[in-house]
Design a protein around this motif. Structure first.
Motif, PDB file in Angstrom:
ATOM      1  N   TRP A 185      27.242 -38.687  19.921  1.00  0.00           N
ATOM      2  CA  TRP A 185      27.214 -37.714  18.823  1.00  0.00           C
ATOM      3  C   TRP A 185      28.969 -36.662  19.338  1.00  0.00           C
ATOM      4  N   GLN A 186      28.921 -35.674  20.120  1.00  0.00           N
ATOM      5  CA  GLN A 186      29.797 -35.469  20.565  1.00  0.00           C
ATOM      6  C   GLN A 186      30.914 -36.018  20.709  1.00  0.00           C
ATOM      7  N   GLU A 229      32.170 -35.960  16.889  1.00  0.00           N
ATOM      8  CA  GLU A 229      32.574 -34.521  16.115  1.00  0.00           C
ATOM      9  C   GLU A 229      33.462 -34.321  16.811  1.00  0.00           C
ATOM     10  N   SER A 277      36.764 -33.146  15.101  1.00  0.00           N
ATOM     11  CA  SER A 277      38.381 -32.229  15.537  1.00  0.00           C
ATOM     12  C   SER A 277      39.309 -32.220  14.655  1.00  0.00           C
ATOM     13  N   ARG A 333      20.456 -35.998  13.203  1.00  0.00           N
ATOM     14  CA  ARG A 333      20.209 -34.805  11.557  1.00  0.00           C
ATOM     15  C   ARG A 333      21.492 -33.815  11.547  1.00  0.00           C
ATOM     16  N   ALA A 334      21.409 -33.453  12.338  1.00  0.00           N
ATOM     17  CA  ALA A 334      22.411 -32.324  12.589  1.00  0.00           C
ATOM     18  C   ALA A 334      23.953 -32.958  12.131  1.00  0.00           C
ATOM     19  N   ALA A 335      24.232 -33.262  13.416  1.00  0.00           N
ATOM     20  CA  ALA A 335      25.539 -33.724  13.698  1.00  0.00           C
ATOM     21  C   ALA A 335      26.154 -35.000  12.791  1.00  0.00           C
ATOM     22  N   GLY A 360      24.800 -34.498   9.798  1.00  0.00           N
ATOM     23  CA  GLY A 360      24.812 -33.625   8.191  1.00  0.00           C
ATOM     24  C   GLY A 360      26.597 -33.339   8.556  1.00  0.00           C
ATOM     25  N   ARG A 361      27.169 -32.486   9.276  1.00  0.00           N
ATOM     26  CA  ARG A 361      28.430 -32.091   9.783  1.00  0.00           C
ATOM     27  C   ARG A 361      29.584 -33.063   9.285  1.00  0.00           C
ATOM     28  N   LEU A 362      29.603 -34.522  10.039  1.00  0.00           N
ATOM     29  CA  LEU A 362      29.762 -35.383   9.734  1.00  0.00           C
ATOM     30  C   LEU A 362      30.180 -35.916   8.659  1.00  0.00           C
ATOM     31  N   LYS A 379      32.650 -35.014   6.219  1.00  0.00           N
ATOM     32  CA  LYS A 379      34.218 -34.929   6.867  1.00  0.00           C
ATOM     33  C   LYS A 379      34.826 -37.133   6.397  1.00  0.00           C
ATOM     34  N   LEU A 403      21.618 -35.966   1.451  1.00  0.00           N
ATOM     35  CA  LEU A 403      23.164 -35.729   0.782  1.00  0.00           C
ATOM     36  C   LEU A 403      23.798 -36.002  -0.705  1.00  0.00           C
TER      37      LEU A 403
END
Ligand code: DGY
Length: 417
Positions: A55-56, A59, A63, A123-125, A127-129, A132, A253
């Motif tokens: 996931w990193q 992300e 960025s 789930r969290a990552a 959700g952020r992606l 984007k 979402l």
């Protein structure tokens, strides 16, 4: 023969060695930065043994997203004099020094594979992606569509730099004012396996044009002579948009409008069907001319959820004529060149995308493509690409995306075949 367990280990080590802290380079020397679609495959590879690192990777890629939604094809995180053209040549102003073009949008497709492995961890990552990725896909739809098919504005954008699909549009460019420059790629690998000077002059000329226009999409639309509707872009975006919508629904979402966008892309993909060739083909958006090419990109139709019996006949013919997976260009064509980058060699990543699509559709050729890729890597290692007749390794070595494809798809440890 090397055991599969040791190949799994070697593949993990390649990912770790190419890890520069939050992002992965394709291979040291030749490609010393973060490349867009390479990075998405790297994330899928990492997910087989380190889900947080997977996931990193994604992300970090996002960025570098521009304010208009574009995600660049290269992020120049740290200066490296061994690569040309670097950030000073591109002259871009995104949040991270970058190139000014994009690359096939496979990130959402890889993210879905990663999410499936461990939905809670992602789930969290994701959700952020999600917003984007949606903005990036929208950028393609705002700026790159021709009759609903996705165009490339530079051969590098397609990820298939010197594919014969671009020959017609490239021939219309006059690069006589390109000036002096020094290539670096041919100091890392044999020039006979790389694009020619004829191609390179035009690549650099197109970069100079974009820079002069400040990478303004509206101005580029007017002035850039290179605009080709591309099966790779169209099929990968269609698939990625389907995958993104599924993930959005899973995560609760807002997916409003996405079904309509998918419908538009499906219609666009059909405009790439060349009836005379009996195949999906690239189409010059400036002239309307067909490229007349059956390439590995033509076989991404299953990935996009668009199966075709006539396309399958070509695939069977081509697999019978070669030994190691789907060559990047039809061996029956006089433009086929088994060692020159995207004019013939077989690429593990494209094999995976083709195989995934076929397997999803329940087509028996999917298993064949996967087994050929497994044999290829087992015998010839983790090269950038391979001669489809002899299997000989070509281009860069210890290559991230080949290692990732092994871990996530081709290794017997994956257990599907
Ligand atoms: C290169 O430098 O050859 C790359 O393919 C451009 O992205």
């Amino acid at each position: 023969m090397t055991s599969h367990t040791s190949l799994d280990l070697e593949a993990r080590n390649i990912l770790k060695q190419n890890d520069r802290g939050g992002y992965t380079i394709p291979t040291a020397g030749l490609y010393p930065y973060q490349w867009n679609w390479d990075s998405a495959f790297a994330a899928m590879g990492f997910a087989q043994f380190d889900i947080a690192r997977a996931w990193q990777e994604l992300e970090t890629l996002f960025s570098g997203q521009w304010s208009d939604g574009m995600v660049p094809h290269i992020l120049f995180h740290q200066p490296d004099p061994g690569y040309f053209p670097g950030p000073d040549v591109w002259g871009c102003e995104g949040p991270i020094p970058s190139s000014g073009i994009s690359q096939p949008p496979v990130a959402a497709t890889m993210a879905r594979l990663i999410l499936q492995k461990d939905p809670e961890a992602g789930r969290a990552a994701m959700g952020r992606l999600f917003p984007k990725m949606r903005a990036w896909h929208k950028w393609f739809m705002d700026w790159r569509l021709d009759r609903g098919a996705v165009c490339v504005t530079h051969p590098w954008e397609s990820g298939r730099d010197n594919a014969p699909e671009w020959d017609g549009a490239m021939a219309r460019i006059d690069p006589s004012d390109v000036g002096e420059y020094t290539r670096r790629d041919t100091s890392h690998v044999d020039g006979s396996m790389r694009p020619t000077k004829y191609d390179y002059d035009r690549y650099i000329w197109l970069v100079q044009l974009g820079r002069r226009l400040h990478w303004d999409q509206a101005a580029m639309l007017e002035e850039n002579p290179f605009r080709v509707a591309d099966p790779t872009m169209t099929f990968t975006l269609l698939r990625a948009h389907r995958d993104l919508m599924v993930m959005g629904e899973l995560l609760g979402l807002d997916t409003k409008g996405m079904a309509q966008e998918i419908f538009l892309l499906e219609k666009g993909a059909q405009t790439l069907w060349n009836e005379e060739l009996g195949s999906y083909d690239a189409r010059d958006a400036k002239t309307g001319e067909w490229a007349g090419c059956i390439s590995s990109a033509s076989f991404l139709c299953w990935l996009a959820g668009l199966p075709s019996d006539r396309q399958a006949e070509h695939l069977e013919r081509i697999l019978d004529a070669t030994n190691f997976g789907v060559p990047s260009h039809d061996p029956a064509s006089d433009r086929f060149d088994p060692k020159r980058y995207w004019r013939g060699p077989t690429w593990a990543v494209v094999n995976m995308l083709i195989g995934l699509g076929l397997e999803d559709a329940g087509h028996p050729l999917g298993k064949r493509v996967r087994e050929l890729t497994r044999e290829l890597i087992t015998r010839f290692g983790f090269a950038e690409y391979f001669d489809p007749m002899t299997g000989e390794a070509a281009g860069g070595k210890s290559f991230t995306w080949t290692a990732a494809v092994w871990l996530g798809w081709a290794s017997p440890a994956r257990g599907r075949t």
